[in-house]
Design a protein around this motif. Sequence first.
Motif, PDB file in Angstrom:
ATOM      1  N   LYS B 272       0.849  -1.183  -0.094  1.00  0.00           N
ATOM      2  CA  LYS B 272      -0.072   0.057   0.121  1.00  0.00           C
ATOM      3  C   LYS B 272       1.000   1.088  -0.014  1.00  0.00           C
ATOM      4  O   LYS B 272       1.670   1.464   0.857  1.00  0.00           O
ATOM      5  CB  LYS B 272      -0.866   0.001   1.318  1.00  0.00           C
ATOM      6  N   GLY B 273       0.659   2.172  -0.829  1.00  0.00           N
ATOM      7  CA  GLY B 273       1.414   3.409  -0.941  1.00  0.00           C
ATOM      8  C   GLY B 273       2.608   3.637  -1.753  1.00  0.00           C
ATOM      9  O   GLY B 273       3.020   4.714  -1.775  1.00  0.00           O
ATOM     10  N   THR B 274       2.994   2.461  -2.400  1.00  0.00           N
ATOM     11  CA  THR B 274       4.272   2.572  -2.929  1.00  0.00           C
ATOM     12  C   THR B 274       3.987   3.759  -4.143  1.00  0.00           C
ATOM     13  O   THR B 274       3.137   3.604  -4.794  1.00  0.00           O
ATOM     14  CB  THR B 274       4.769   1.308  -3.515  1.00  0.00           C
ATOM     15  N   PRO B 275       5.043   4.577  -4.505  1.00  0.00           N
ATOM     16  CA  PRO B 275       4.956   5.537  -5.439  1.00  0.00           C
ATOM     17  C   PRO B 275       4.820   4.730  -6.697  1.00  0.00           C
ATOM     18  O   PRO B 275       4.609   5.660  -7.875  1.00  0.00           O
ATOM     19  CB  PRO B 275       6.328   6.593  -5.200  1.00  0.00           C
ATOM     20  N   ARG B 276       5.614   3.695  -6.866  1.00  0.00           N
ATOM     21  CA  ARG B 276       5.433   3.097  -8.284  1.00  0.00           C
ATOM     22  C   ARG B 276       4.466   2.050  -8.403  1.00  0.00           C
ATOM     23  O   ARG B 276       4.569   1.056  -9.047  1.00  0.00           O
ATOM     24  CB  ARG B 276       6.907   2.487  -8.393  1.00  0.00           C
ATOM     25  N   ALA B 277       3.339   2.114  -7.915  1.00  0.00           N
ATOM     26  CA  ALA B 277       2.182   1.222  -7.822  1.00  0.00           C
ATOM     27  C   ALA B 277       1.749   0.775  -9.286  1.00  0.00           C
ATOM     28  O   ALA B 277       1.543  -0.263  -9.878  1.00  0.00           O
ATOM     29  CB  ALA B 277       1.076   1.710  -7.059  1.00  0.00           C
ATOM     30  N   LYS B 278       1.670   1.950 -10.201  1.00  0.00           N
ATOM     31  CA  LYS B 278       1.359   1.766 -11.448  1.00  0.00           C
ATOM     32  C   LYS B 278       2.204   0.741 -12.186  1.00  0.00           C
ATOM     33  O   LYS B 278       1.807  -0.173 -12.839  1.00  0.00           O
ATOM     34  CB  LYS B 278       1.159   2.973 -12.289  1.00  0.00           C
ATOM     35  N   ASN B 279       3.634   1.114 -12.222  1.00  0.00           N
ATOM     36  CA  ASN B 279       4.604   0.155 -12.822  1.00  0.00           C
ATOM     37  C   ASN B 279       4.278  -1.188 -12.191  1.00  0.00           C
ATOM     38  O   ASN B 279       4.562  -2.176 -13.031  1.00  0.00           O
ATOM     39  CB  ASN B 279       5.923   0.770 -12.512  1.00  0.00           C
ATOM     40  N   ALA B 280       4.143  -1.510 -10.786  1.00  0.00           N
ATOM     41  CA  ALA B 280       4.164  -2.646 -10.195  1.00  0.00           C
ATOM     42  C   ALA B 280       2.837  -3.524 -10.905  1.00  0.00           C
ATOM     43  O   ALA B 280       2.974  -4.433 -11.155  1.00  0.00           O
ATOM     44  CB  ALA B 280       4.038  -2.675  -8.708  1.00  0.00           C
ATOM     45  N   TRP B 281       1.820  -2.788 -11.034  1.00  0.00           N
ATOM     46  CA  TRP B 281       0.456  -3.478 -11.837  1.00  0.00           C
ATOM     47  C   TRP B 281       0.789  -3.847 -12.979  1.00  0.00           C
ATOM     48  O   TRP B 281       0.342  -4.748 -13.464  1.00  0.00           O
ATOM     49  CB  TRP B 281      -0.863  -2.555 -11.462  1.00  0.00           C
ATOM     50  N   ARG B 282       1.464  -2.901 -13.612  1.00  0.00           N
ATOM     51  CA  ARG B 282       1.653  -3.275 -15.404  1.00  0.00           C
ATOM     52  C   ARG B 282       2.515  -4.555 -15.271  1.00  0.00           C
ATOM     53  O   ARG B 282       2.477  -5.410 -16.088  1.00  0.00           O
ATOM     54  CB  ARG B 282       2.425  -2.107 -15.807  1.00  0.00           C
ATOM     55  N   PHE B 283       3.648  -4.762 -14.362  1.00  0.00           N
ATOM     56  CA  PHE B 283       4.457  -5.692 -14.183  1.00  0.00           C
ATOM     57  C   PHE B 283       3.724  -7.074 -13.846  1.00  0.00           C
ATOM     58  O   PHE B 283       3.613  -8.071 -14.561  1.00  0.00           O
ATOM     59  CB  PHE B 283       5.427  -5.652 -13.163  1.00  0.00           C
ATOM     60  N   VAL B 284       2.560  -6.870 -12.924  1.00  0.00           N
ATOM     61  CA  VAL B 284       1.809  -7.915 -12.651  1.00  0.00           C
ATOM     62  C   VAL B 284       0.950  -8.516 -13.885  1.00  0.00           C
ATOM     63  O   VAL B 284       0.929  -9.613 -14.193  1.00  0.00           O
ATOM     64  CB  VAL B 284       0.663  -7.605 -11.290  1.00  0.00           C
ATOM     65  N   GLN B 285       0.538  -7.450 -14.474  1.00  0.00           N
ATOM     66  CA  GLN B 285      -0.484  -7.644 -15.683  1.00  0.00           C
ATOM     67  C   GLN B 285       0.086  -8.688 -16.671  1.00  0.00           C
ATOM     68  O   GLN B 285      -0.066  -9.451 -17.322  1.00  0.00           O
ATOM     69  CB  GLN B 285      -1.107  -6.405 -16.209  1.00  0.00           C
ATOM     70  N   PHE B 286       1.801  -8.325 -16.994  1.00  0.00           N
ATOM     71  CA  PHE B 286       2.296  -8.975 -17.613  1.00  0.00           C
ATOM     72  C   PHE B 286       2.805 -10.408 -17.404  1.00  0.00           C
ATOM     73  O   PHE B 286       2.793 -11.243 -18.174  1.00  0.00           O
ATOM     74  CB  PHE B 286       3.783  -8.061 -17.943  1.00  0.00           C
ATOM     75  N   ALA B 287       3.207 -10.628 -16.065  1.00  0.00           N
ATOM     76  CA  ALA B 287       3.594 -11.629 -15.392  1.00  0.00           C
ATOM     77  C   ALA B 287       2.411 -12.850 -15.414  1.00  0.00           C
ATOM     78  O   ALA B 287       2.911 -13.872 -15.312  1.00  0.00           O
ATOM     79  CB  ALA B 287       4.265 -11.543 -13.920  1.00  0.00           C
ATOM     80  N   ILE B 288       1.373 -12.428 -15.517  1.00  0.00           N
ATOM     81  CA  ILE B 288       0.219 -13.540 -15.102  1.00  0.00           C
ATOM     82  C   ILE B 288      -0.159 -14.022 -16.347  1.00  0.00           C
ATOM     83  O   ILE B 288      -1.336 -14.992 -16.575  1.00  0.00           O
ATOM     84  CB  ILE B 288      -0.867 -12.944 -14.483  1.00  0.00           C
ATOM     85  N   GLN B 289       0.246 -13.663 -17.545  1.00  0.00           N
ATOM     86  CA  GLN B 289      -0.029 -14.062 -18.845  1.00  0.00           C
ATOM     87  C   GLN B 289       0.303 -15.365 -19.143  1.00  0.00           C
ATOM     88  O   GLN B 289       1.240 -15.913 -18.391  1.00  0.00           O
ATOM     89  CB  GLN B 289       0.456 -13.115 -20.003  1.00  0.00           C
ATOM     90  N   PRO B 290      -0.476 -16.162 -19.895  1.00  0.00           N
ATOM     91  CA  PRO B 290      -0.036 -17.642 -19.914  1.00  0.00           C
ATOM     92  C   PRO B 290       1.727 -17.910 -20.552  1.00  0.00           C
ATOM     93  O   PRO B 290       2.285 -18.774 -19.534  1.00  0.00           O
ATOM     94  CB  PRO B 290      -0.932 -18.291 -21.005  1.00  0.00           C
ATOM     95  N   GLN B 291       1.996 -17.163 -21.436  1.00  0.00           N
ATOM     96  CA  GLN B 291       3.394 -17.390 -21.662  1.00  0.00           C
ATOM     97  C   GLN B 291       4.327 -17.133 -20.645  1.00  0.00           C
ATOM     98  O   GLN B 291       5.259 -18.145 -20.435  1.00  0.00           O
ATOM     99  CB  GLN B 291       3.592 -16.846 -23.090  1.00  0.00           C
ATOM    100  N   PRO B 292       4.452 -15.974 -20.137  1.00  0.00           N
ATOM    101  CA  PRO B 292       5.587 -15.956 -19.069  1.00  0.00           C
ATOM    102  C   PRO B 292       5.375 -16.911 -18.011  1.00  0.00           C
ATOM    103  O   PRO B 292       6.618 -17.546 -17.609  1.00  0.00           O
ATOM    104  CB  PRO B 292       4.957 -14.237 -18.242  1.00  0.00           C
TER     105      PRO B 292
END
Lengths: 292, 356
Positions: B272-292
């Motif tokens: 909660k509250g990290t200034p880079r939350a947007k980047n973090a969620w972009r990372f998560v969105q990428f990492a949960i894809q089938p291929q990665p």
Amino acid sequence: MAGDLAVGARPAAAAAGARRRVDLTGWVLLAPACLFLVLVFVLPLAQILVLSVTEPATSLAHYRRVFGSPLYLRVLATTFETSLVVTVVCLLLAYPLAYVMARRGGAVAGTLLAVIGVSFWTSFLVRTYAWMVILGSNGPVAALALALGLGSPPQLLFTTFASTLGMTHILLPYMVVALYGVMKNIDVTQLRAAASLGAPPLAAFRHVFLPLSLPGVVNGCLLVFALCLGFYVTPVLLGSPRDMMISQLIAQQVEELLAWGFASALAVVLLVATVAVMVVYDRVAGLDRLWG
Amino acid sequence: MRDGERATITRRTFLRRSTALATAGALGPLLPRGARAQDSIVYVNTWGGSWTAAEEAAYFKPFTAKTGIQVRTVAPVSFAKLKAQVQTGNYEWDVSVINAIELGQAEREGLLEPIDDSIVKKESLWPGAVWTQGIATVALSTGLTYRKDKTAGAGPRSWADFWNVKRFPGTRSLYNRGYTALAYALLADGVPADKLYPLDVERGFRKLNEIKPHIKVWWTQGSQSQQLIRDGEVDMIAMWNARATELADQKVPVEFVWNQAERHDSYWFVPKGTPRAKNAWRFVQFAIQPQPQAEFCRRLSYGPLNPKAFDFIPPEQARRMPTYPEHAKVGFVHDPTWLTPNLAMVKERFAQWLAT
């Protein structure tokens, strides 16, 4: 310590004024160190004390839980018992070693110091795992017992014995260095003087060397005991569940349950118990011996 | 008078500012990274070793190539650090993985950043992908593992067999974790996997009493569990599937039993509250894809939780994974809705049971 206080109270009022100025200079010189200690030691400690009665709510519930459950007091007792045993074993092993190093000096001392240094600088986890291999049921100790026709030895690993052995091994260098540092500065001419006055070697040791080496004993025991109180990985890996140390429970509260209030209460109880032990130790051994 | 006042204030201000400057200068290198502007970086909390190496290949490199966001790693994964970060506002990392029970605890303590719906489309994910504010990633199983060279016949097949010291004599070891041991005990006592919760703690401890004298050691670290079974210190152990597979690959005669294996699903989450939350969620969105996910799991024998990931995994590799349908069917998972609020009680009772 009590003696010092008595001495401090004795001087006449006239001398006190002059002394106060000297004391002030001392304080100014001490200020940076004091400030540092306050910042990195006193304040965090105060914070832990506050946490223990305020998180999650202001109450003494954490302390009631510590003293109300059979687990925590039992583990606390085990922790002190283990630390005491390890300290005594360390002292018994280290004293003759440091004595030989100090009396022989030169290459003997250098070699022994190097051996102790290598052991000291090896990660304690590596040393712990090494004991697991050595004491294991397929390890060299078991193999030797079989080769000598003694049959398979009793279970060594995962016992209090293994746990004590491992911790003694890890803490021994502290004791040796503390003793050696004091012993090598003992003036050997005093021993010769004792001999010339007719003291047999054993008496010279008992009445001259031993008392002069006591600051090292006091210091080494304090160091080993305090370090041992905080151990938990070695007993977990080598000992039985009964050898659990209190820091393991504190770490569990901090890392697995995020219960910092309760962890703080456990830490405060450990601290108070430790201070109590130190007070007793001071009465018996005299911490002022540390300064020689 | 006025002059004097101004002079005083000026001197004070000067002193204050110069002190602040000096302090900032001295502490500058020590300041948390969050205090400096960094738009295209995300700090990922990771386990280190082979875990980080697999993440590097499966997630970090392709993510940076696709988005231009640099990934920096911080090891090891620390649950306690999550709380410290949120409390102090100093963020050492922006995204990490924990299991469902820990995720529930973090949620209760208010340590989780809400999922950013503008980046992670929850409704497009597979069923069960979201738990509190975390997104499922990979699964690990802890199951009965035995030495094939030390066990007669077909070997143990269930926790009831593990408890059966007459039919399967030999030394044993279990993971030093209360709820895991209780679940095994209840299964051994005949409780069906889907009826485990709410945990019958009393019955569990009664059953554990039976096996206690036969447990030579309660292990705490993954490497320790491997050493115990590799060196023949014990003949039977509950251990992580990836660790068991690693041993089997090293030609140690061990077999991992998938039946009644305890499966833990891990979840990506953002403090909660990290200034880079947007980047973090972009990372998560990428990492949960089938291929990665497939890429990551192929390297470490973890099980992907995105079912589509199996499209990218050869069958012989899929059979080593906890979420391979055949294995998932016979294993069990804990119920975090019961376990999270009862965790402290279970841990304390277990520690007390062990120590006496």
